[in-house]
Each structure stands twice: as structure tokens, then as C-alpha cells.
Design a protein around this motif. Sequence first.
Motif, PDB file in Angstrom:
ATOM      1  N   HIS A  52       0.847  -1.202   0.000  1.00 35.45           N
ATOM      2  CA  HIS A  52       0.000   0.000   0.000  1.00 35.45           C
ATOM      3  C   HIS A  52       0.883   1.253   0.000  1.00 35.45           C
ATOM      4  O   HIS A  52       2.016   1.239   0.491  1.00 35.45           O
ATOM      5  N   PHE A  92      -7.650  -5.407   6.801  1.00 37.22           N
ATOM      6  CA  PHE A  92      -8.820  -5.486   5.916  1.00 37.22           C
ATOM      7  C   PHE A  92      -8.384  -5.622   4.451  1.00 37.22           C
ATOM      8  O   PHE A  92      -9.109  -6.190   3.628  1.00 37.22           O
ATOM      9  N   TYR A 141     -17.506   1.399   2.669  1.00 35.47           N
ATOM     10  CA  TYR A 141     -16.132   1.721   2.307  1.00 35.47           C
ATOM     11  C   TYR A 141     -15.334   0.432   2.484  1.00 35.47           C
ATOM     12  O   TYR A 141     -15.587  -0.343   3.414  1.00 35.47           O
ATOM     13  N   SER A 158     -11.937   4.936  -1.790  1.00 35.97           N
ATOM     14  CA  SER A 158     -11.771   6.397  -1.872  1.00 35.97           C
ATOM     15  C   SER A 158     -11.657   6.839  -3.337  1.00 35.97           C
ATOM     16  O   SER A 158     -11.864   8.001  -3.653  1.00 35.97           O
ATOM     17  N   HIS A 203      -6.751  10.744   9.685  1.00 32.77           N
ATOM     18  CA  HIS A 203      -7.262  11.881   8.917  1.00 32.77           C
ATOM     19  C   HIS A 203      -8.194  12.780   9.713  1.00 32.77           C
ATOM     20  O   HIS A 203      -8.379  13.948   9.375  1.00 32.77           O
ATOM     21  N   GLU A 228     -10.985  10.838   3.660  1.00 33.26           N
ATOM     22  CA  GLU A 228     -11.282  10.455   5.045  1.00 33.26           C
ATOM     23  C   GLU A 228     -11.169  11.670   5.975  1.00 33.26           C
ATOM     24  O   GLU A 228     -11.456  11.576   7.168  1.00 33.26           O
ATOM     25  N   THR A 243      -5.166   7.687  -2.390  1.00 36.04           N
ATOM     26  CA  THR A 243      -3.712   7.851  -2.297  1.00 36.04           C
ATOM     27  C   THR A 243      -3.067   7.844  -3.691  1.00 36.04           C
ATOM     28  O   THR A 243      -2.149   8.627  -3.950  1.00 36.04           O
ATOM     29  N   MET A 289      -0.416   0.913   9.884  1.00 40.43           N
ATOM     30  CA  MET A 289       0.424   0.718   8.696  1.00 40.43           C
ATOM     31  C   MET A 289       1.898   0.546   9.108  1.00 40.43           C
ATOM     32  O   MET A 289       2.638  -0.216   8.490  1.00 40.43           O
TER      33      MET A 289
END
Length: 329
Positions: A52, A92, A141, A158, A203, A228, A243, A289
Motif C-alpha cells: 500500500h 482489511f 467503504y 476512496s 485523517h 477520510e 492515495t 500501517m
Amino acid sequence: MQGILKMTDQIIRDWREKAGKTYFKEELDEREPLVREILELKKQKNALILGHNYMTPDVFHGISDFVGDSLELAKRSRDSQADIILFNGVHFMAETAKILNPTRKVLIADLKAGCSLAESMTGEDVRQLRAKYPGVPIVSYINCTADVKMEVDIICTSANAVKIVESLPSDTVLVVPDGYLAQNIQKQTKKKIIPWPGKCMVHELYTEFDVDMARKSFPKAKIVAHPECKDTVTAKVDFTGSTSQMGKYIRESGAAEVLLMTECSMGDNLRSEFPNVTFISSCQTCPHMKKITLAKVRDALKYEQFEVTLSDETIRRARASLDRMLAVV
Ligand code: 13P
Ligand code: SF4
């Protein structure tokens, strides 16, 4: 063999150059053996590594086969033929990979890499909402657990939230679990959006005051935020998007100075892609993360841990919600 060694050396050189925009030489020296070990294990085990955009630069560059936002990585995991998919992101996301490609072994380097949004809602909460609003479609989401995915009608990310809401044949739509994403969608649709009060712990920290101060201090900078963030924040910035859409915006706008209102590693990773752009740091750290480190990634491949498993029933029903999204975008 010679060719493979050459390729590894080239990857290492590239990794040192890109990660070197963030780390000292000594830090790179210390981590390089881990990167070499991961590259070797990846080959041995026919593993695909997905990363990610919020991974730290040492994990983001070099070892990843693909990097991107949630939507791009979901598509990559669905299409993979690898024996193992190692998802460098949060839980997730790894679950989503398992749902979309259930015959692969899906691993995540740390099972505690969660998400405040995913933790804010259960499958039972969705069932209660459905009872309260009969006939109203429920969009979730993608930042939600597999239990929530199996109860809702369709997923969004997003990158496609407004498009997904617009695709539904109903004037009223429930959007869960991110209340701020729901507010941001509401600004772009005539449909009535009913939100759930979940929040991203990263966020939600941004305020209108932060945007005003940023404008005063850096009048030439383009301010970019993630959806977010609160709608009062996104209303004042130059661009709001996923992103990966942030990177696209920077490329297409030709901005020389950018202030990112998102997770810290995003700026670090974009810095190596856009060496001529000045990135002003206004970042917040996602502790989930940041649980994914090179050492844990090495262990994940070496010991084939930690495997993400889901029941057939969960996969079947959650897959239906994801497939409905993927049919739209
Ligand atoms: P993206 O899908 O935009 O990459 O967002 C994922 C996420 O968790 C942002 O906080
Ligand atoms: Fe979840 Fe926010 Fe972290 Fe993204 S940044 S994984 S939404 S807590």
C-alpha cells in the motif's frame, strides 16, 4: 544464475536510491541484507508482494511487485497466479485479497495491523441498520471487516465512492463506516446519504485551521487531502482523492510545491517519484500501517505467517459485494 544476481543488484541499487531520499546510508546498509533475503524468499516461494502507498519507503520500494491504493491492490490480488500473496498493508486489505482470490495463501506480516474505521462497525451493526432502514441500499467503504462486507450491498473505495453511490437505483443511500467519507460524498451527489459515525484516527486530526495556516505559510503550495478528512477540510483544499489519485494530481497539475494532508509515508514515497516537487510535511502517522517492517516481512515469507483465513460462507457473500463494485469500475 548470473542474470538473476544482476537483476537483484539492480533492484537493490534502485531501492537504495529511492529509499535513500528518506534514510541515512547507515540505515540502508543495515537493511539491505533483509531486502536481499526477501527477494530470494519471494522467488523460492513464488510469492507476490503487494504494497500500500502508506508503507515506509524501505518496504514500499524494491520488494513490492505492485504498489497502489486499495482499489488498485484489490484488482492486483484478484488477478494473481502466485502461490502466496503477501499483503503489506493493513488487515482489511489482506482479507480483501483472500476474498478475491481464495485459492491463494494470503499472508500479512503483522495481524495487529488494523484500522480504526474497520474496527468501528460489526456485521451485527449492519443487520440492525438494515432493519431500521428497510429497502435502503448499504454501501461500505472497503476499510471494513469481511463480516461487514458480507452484510452490505456493495463496496466502494476512496477512488470510486461517488460513482458507486450514483450507480444505485435509490434516492437514499446508507454509507458506512466512515462518517467523513459519507459527508464528502454528500457534497457531490443529490442523493440523501445516511452516514455511520466511524472515523479514521489519522485523517480526523486535520482541521480547517490547519488548512488556513498552511495557506498563510505556503501560499504557493497545492494542498492535497484524502476523503477520510472532514468535509470542512476538503472544502478548502486544492484536491481530494485516493492515495494513488494524489500522485496523479501532482503529475497532471505540474505543481512545484505540495502539502499533503495524509499519512506520513505518502510524502516520503512521492518524493522519490517527483524529485522536482517540494513536499511540505504536514503528515500524521498511521500506527497500524507502521506495524509492517522489513524484518516482519522477511519472517512472514520465511515462516509463511500470518495466514488470513475466512469461512467459505464469508468469502462467498463478501465477494458478492466486492464484485458489484468491480462491475461498476
Ligand atoms: P486508499 O484506498 O486511498 O489508498 O486509502 C486507504 C486508506 O486506508 C487511507 O487511509
Ligand atoms: Fe485505517 Fe486511517 Fe490507518 Fe487508513 S490511515 S489504515 S483508514 S486508520
